[in-house]
Write an enzyme that holds these catalytic residues in place. Structure first.
Site, short mmCIF file in Angstrom:
data_model
loop_
_atom_site.label_atom_id
_atom_site.label_comp_id
_atom_site.label_asym_id
_atom_site.label_seq_id
_atom_site.Cartn_x
_atom_site.Cartn_y
_atom_site.Cartn_z
N LYS B 68 0.86 -1.17 0.00
CA LYS B 68 0.00 0.00 0.00
C LYS B 68 0.91 1.23 0.00
CE LYS B 68 -3.91 1.89 2.65
NZ LYS B 68 -4.85 1.61 3.76
N SER B 143 -9.68 1.56 2.76
CA SER B 143 -8.80 2.36 1.94
C SER B 143 -7.73 1.56 1.20
CB SER B 143 -8.12 3.41 2.81
OG SER B 143 -7.30 2.80 3.79
N SER B 167 -9.96 -0.96 7.00
CA SER B 167 -9.40 -0.70 5.66
C SER B 167 -8.66 -1.87 5.01
CB SER B 167 -8.47 0.51 5.69
OG SER B 167 -9.21 1.69 5.67
#
Lengths: 91, 478
Positions: B68, B143, B167
């Site tokens: 990420k 996210s 997330s």
């Protein structure tokens, strides 16, 4: 709890955000929706019992220099000259 | 090599000498090049082309994955999905990156995400939304949108995401994957760009429970560089997984999950089917009440926004990141830079955070939320005296339609209803696939356990997965 347009302006200033009027209006609607939801926390009574749950402790480390290659840090700076970060006037 | 091959299968082929690390890397890099444009999972595909001699031996033997974009990878841009850090080069590795590299893992690219990890649909990324490989009109969740989309499309067999309030698990549910939120402090946060520090944790995303346990084993263990890292040794979670449900497992079902207003009927059906499946494979089911579950979202809103406002104060254009030039004073430079380089959602969260922290409102909101956080945790602790773990749906709804729910803040946030209580309580939760809707959209369930119960959660989830085999399904067109 009544959030006002003035609150938004004041908080934006505290947050160092120069919001447009449109953003202020949108944020007002957005936050009003959220605050009306979280009103529910008012129904909870605070009892002393839970305040003592969980313990926090300090975690220390030795205070010594671990790296000397400062250029990898300063390369990320918008402006860096002769060992200084350059900024607009403070006063 | 076949598409959608698992980490475990690749390692077996490598150990048998049937393939080489360079073939594995090239296979996945080619998939990234072929498929990323349709799902926008990766903000950047790294150009490195390693020679076979450069692959390091270890648990990952050169097997690539993605990070990420808020996890530092030295000398590579780490933007946190934000224009504020669009050219910020990480000066060091995050500890989780270091551990992956030490085990011979390769990093194929950086995964798209909601800006500063603030969002549930990936649509708040400054680099455009990632798309769900199961339905390109849908969101892969957020996210950790790009991490989940990349694994679901078979671009990589593993990815690291991060979680503050669901997330990792919500994208796992949206994309038919396994995702872990570990016990707070189990994985180091050193080198991970902060959103809300008392909640943030890194979590792996994979297609199977075994693969997830494998990555979690690499990440675990104390890190002196992170003062919130637990003084625990490295754990091995993947070796003891068996098809048979462990003895004497009691799974608690909060009645509130079945009664929740707004839960999608197909999610409810998948959840009740999962309860029946777990009973069939030998778990005892016990219904219970978690009265405080309903306060999770409110407490999460307050604490996460307050911490976000504090953490994001550092992005002001002075020492690193973007700066808007030609301001007459430093204060104007701060305000213009933040105004222009932060997206709408980030600004709203900063506003709310500073509001609940302000002198007049702090006791009404922030102090009360901190108190309620302990109350929620105490309720979980009491429940775990009766049951081994708790089962809930991962999300209340099917994956979001892009461009729709992101305009309705409450609908979006309520989707985190089931995920945020474990973040608030610092408890591990493992999301696994629980089937599909009639339109073939993934649905997930999660097992929440006591602190440091990851080993148990992996065992229970593995037995369930082996019985249901949902991971065998893959999206079309990849």
């Amino acid at each position: 709890m009544n959030l006002t347009q003035e609150d938004i302006a004041r908080i934006a200033s505290l947050s160092s955000l120069s919001l447009s009027q449109k953003e202020k209006d949108e944020s007002f609607i957005f936050l009003t929706t959220i605050f009306s939801y979280i009103e529910q926390i008012r129904e909870v009574d605070i009892q002393d019992g839970h305040a003592t749950l969980g313990t926090n402790l300090n975690v220390f480390r030795e205070d010594r220099k671990t790296r000397t290659d400062t250029d990898v840090i300063t390369k990320n700076a918008p402006h860096f000259e002769e060992g200084y970060f350059l900024l607009p006037r403070v006063l | 090599m076949k598409s959608f091959i698992t980490l475990k299968e690749i390692n077996e082929l490598l150990e048998q000498g049937k393939i080489e690390s360079s073939e594995v890397f090239n296979f996945f890099r080619q998939r990234a090049v072929d498929y990323n444009s349709s799902i926008n999972a990766l903000i950047e595909i790294f150009p490195e082309h390693l020679k076979s001699s450069a692959y390091k031996k270890g648990h990952l033997n050169g097997i690539p994955g993605v990070l990420k974009d808020n996890i530092c990878y030295a000398d590579h841009i780490t933007s946190a999905g934000s224009a504020m850090l669009s050219s910020y080069k990480a000066p060091y590795h995050a500890t989780v990156t270091e551990r992956i590299l030490q085990q011979g893992g390769c990093i194929l690219g950086r995964a798209n995400m909601d800006e500063f990890a603030m969002g549930s649909s990936g649509e708040f990324s400054a680099y455009g939304p990632a798309k769900n490989p199961w339905d390109l009109k849908r969101s892969p969740g957020g996210s950790s949108s790009g991490s989940a989309a990349a694994v679901a499309a078979g671009i990589v067999p593993w990815a690291l995401g991060s979680e503050t309030g669901g997330s990792v698990r919500q994208p796992a549910a949206s994309c038919g994957l396994v995702g872990l939120y570990p016990t707070y402090g189990l994985f180091s946060r050193y080198g991970v760009i902060a959103f809300a520090s008392s909640l943030d944790q890194v979590g792996p995303l994979t297609r199977t429970v075994y693969d997830n346990a494998y990555i979690a084993s690499i990440l675990s263990g104390h890190d002196p560089k992170d003062s919130t890292s637990l003084p625990e040794p490295r754990r091995v979670y993947y070796k003891k997984l068996e098809e048979k449900m462990p003895e004497k497992i009691v799974i608690g079902i909060p009645e509130e999950c079945l009664e929740m207003e707004g839960i999608h009927p197909e999610v409810r059906k998948a959840f009740t089917d999962a309860i029946a499946d777990l009973e069939r494979v030998g778990a005892e089911i016990r219904y219970l009440h978690l009265d405080n579950l309903k306060y999770g979202i409110s407490v999460y809103f307050i604490i996460s926004r307050a911490e976000a406002a504090s953490n994001l104060a550092r992005f002001d254009g002075s020492l690193y990141g973007s700066r808007i030039e030609n301001s007459p004073s430093i204060h104007e430079m701060y305000a213009k830079t933040r105004q222009e380089k932060f997206g709408a959602e980030v600004k709203r969260r900063i506003l709310m955070g500073n509001y609940v922290l302000s002198a007049e409102h702090r006791s009404t909101f922030f102090d009360k939320a901190c108190y309620m956080r302990r109350m929620i945790r105490a309720e979980f602790e009491a429940a775990f005296k009766e049951v081994s773990c708790i089962l809930t749906p991962t999300t209340a709804t099917l994956p979001f339609t892009l461009g729709k729910e992101c305009n309705d803040p409450l609908a979006m946030y309520l989707n985190d209803y089931f995920s945020v209580p474990s973040n608030i309580a610092g408890l591990p939760a493992l999301a696994v696939p629980a089937g599909f809707s009639k339109d073939k959209l993934p649905i997930g369930i999660q097992f929440i356990g006591p602190r440091l119960s990851e080993e148990l959660l992996y065992k229970v989830a593995y037995a369930y997965e082996q019985h249901t085999q949902y991971y065998q399904e893959t999206p079309h067109g990849f």
